[in-house]
Design a protein around this motif. Structure first.
Motif, short mmCIF file in Angstrom:
data_model
loop_
_atom_site.label_atom_id
_atom_site.label_comp_id
_atom_site.label_asym_id
_atom_site.label_seq_id
_atom_site.Cartn_x
_atom_site.Cartn_y
_atom_site.Cartn_z
N GLU A 81 0.81 -1.19 0.11
CA GLU A 81 -0.22 -0.03 -0.29
C GLU A 81 1.14 0.87 0.16
OE1 GLU A 81 -3.54 -0.05 0.46
OE2 GLU A 81 -3.62 -2.48 -0.73
N ALA A 82 0.50 2.45 -0.40
CA ALA A 82 1.37 3.92 -0.60
C ALA A 82 0.72 4.42 0.60
CB ALA A 82 0.72 4.06 -2.09
N GLU A 83 -0.99 4.31 1.30
CA GLU A 83 -0.50 4.98 2.09
C GLU A 83 -0.59 4.38 3.36
OE1 GLU A 83 -0.82 8.32 2.10
OE2 GLU A 83 -0.67 8.22 0.25
N PRO A 84 -0.61 4.72 4.75
CA PRO A 84 -0.53 4.49 5.89
C PRO A 84 -2.17 3.87 5.97
CG PRO A 84 0.45 5.88 6.28
CD PRO A 84 -0.18 6.00 4.93
N ALA A 85 -2.38 2.99 6.71
CA ALA A 85 -4.06 2.17 7.12
C ALA A 85 -4.65 3.35 7.91
CB ALA A 85 -3.60 1.02 7.20
N LEU A 86 -3.66 3.06 9.23
CA LEU A 86 -3.86 4.14 10.72
C LEU A 86 -2.70 4.53 11.23
CD1 LEU A 86 -5.84 3.71 13.25
CD2 LEU A 86 -3.29 2.47 14.18
N VAL A 87 -2.99 6.36 11.40
CA VAL A 87 -1.78 7.26 11.95
C VAL A 87 -2.58 7.51 12.84
CG1 VAL A 87 -0.43 9.22 12.31
CG2 VAL A 87 -0.78 7.71 9.87
N GLY A 88 -2.09 7.54 14.11
CA GLY A 88 -2.52 7.65 15.78
C GLY A 88 -1.55 8.58 16.36
N PRO A 89 -1.57 9.14 17.45
CA PRO A 89 -0.58 9.44 18.78
C PRO A 89 -0.23 8.43 19.28
CG PRO A 89 -3.60 9.53 19.39
CD PRO A 89 -2.78 8.89 17.82
#
Length: 197
Positions: A81-89
């Motif tokens: 995948e090119a983009e993250p599935a999840l970005v969080g603190p």
């Protein structure tokens, strides 16, 4: 590559500084960060286990500096995948300055959460691209489906009528913005399945 150390020679009663050649400079790791463990598993996948990068089982977790504040964030990227599935603190470590190191338990939880996010996204996308209504017309009961093909150059949709046995009785190509409703499905059926304008 082994180091080459030239033997010192006495020049005028003193020993000159030694000349040392190494393949690459050595950088010491911070005391609170263990060395990165990298390997290849039985399936041939790259496996990395380090405090800020954990790659295993088709996923990569990266602890990154949060651009919005002084904290840290974690990004979960699925292989391919090119983009993250999840970005969080991400949690601060004990020193309140560096991020908490990744470990197997945190990684497992992150994979589970990111997989759920992807699953919900796929369900939402499926619901947007595949619509369905059931109608009762004078000629019988029908399930009418609209399947949108979001092609970059030539998007279109297919309108299909299925009888009560699940057999397709009509199929036409329509505009991708065709609005499927009970009313539009009945109008199509009552018009002998001619292509809607």
């Amino acid at each position: 590559m082994p180091c080459r150390i030239e033997a010192p020679e006495r020049i005028g009663g003193r020993i000159p500084p030694r000349s040392i050649q190494t393949a690459a400079p050595v950088t010491a790791l911070p005391a609170n960060e263990p060395a990165e463990l990298s390997d290849t598993d039985a399936a041939g996948d790259d496996v990395t286990h380090s405090p800020r990068l954990w790659r295993d089982d088709g996923w990569t977790a990266s602890v990154i500096k949060n651009e919005d504040d002084d904290g840290w964030a974690v990004a979960m990227l699925k292989d391919g995948e090119a983009e993250p599935a999840l970005v969080g603190p991400w949690t601060m470590g004990r020193d309140k300055k560096n991020p908490k190191p990744l470990d197997v338990n945190a990684f497992t939880t992150l994979v589970k959460t990111a997989s759920e996010v992807l699953r919900r996204h796929e369900q939402q996308l499926h619901a947007q691209l595949h619509k369905h209504v059931s109608v009762s017309a004078s000629s019988g009961e029908y399930d009418v489906t609209l399947d949108i093909v979001p092609d970059e150059y030539d998007p279109y949709a297919t309108l299909t009528a299925l009888d009560r046995f699940g057999e397709a009785v009509a199929r036409v190509k329509v505009a991708p913005n065709f609005k499927l409703s009970k009313t539009s499905a009945l109008a199509w059926i009552d018009n002998d399945f001619r292509r809607p304008q």
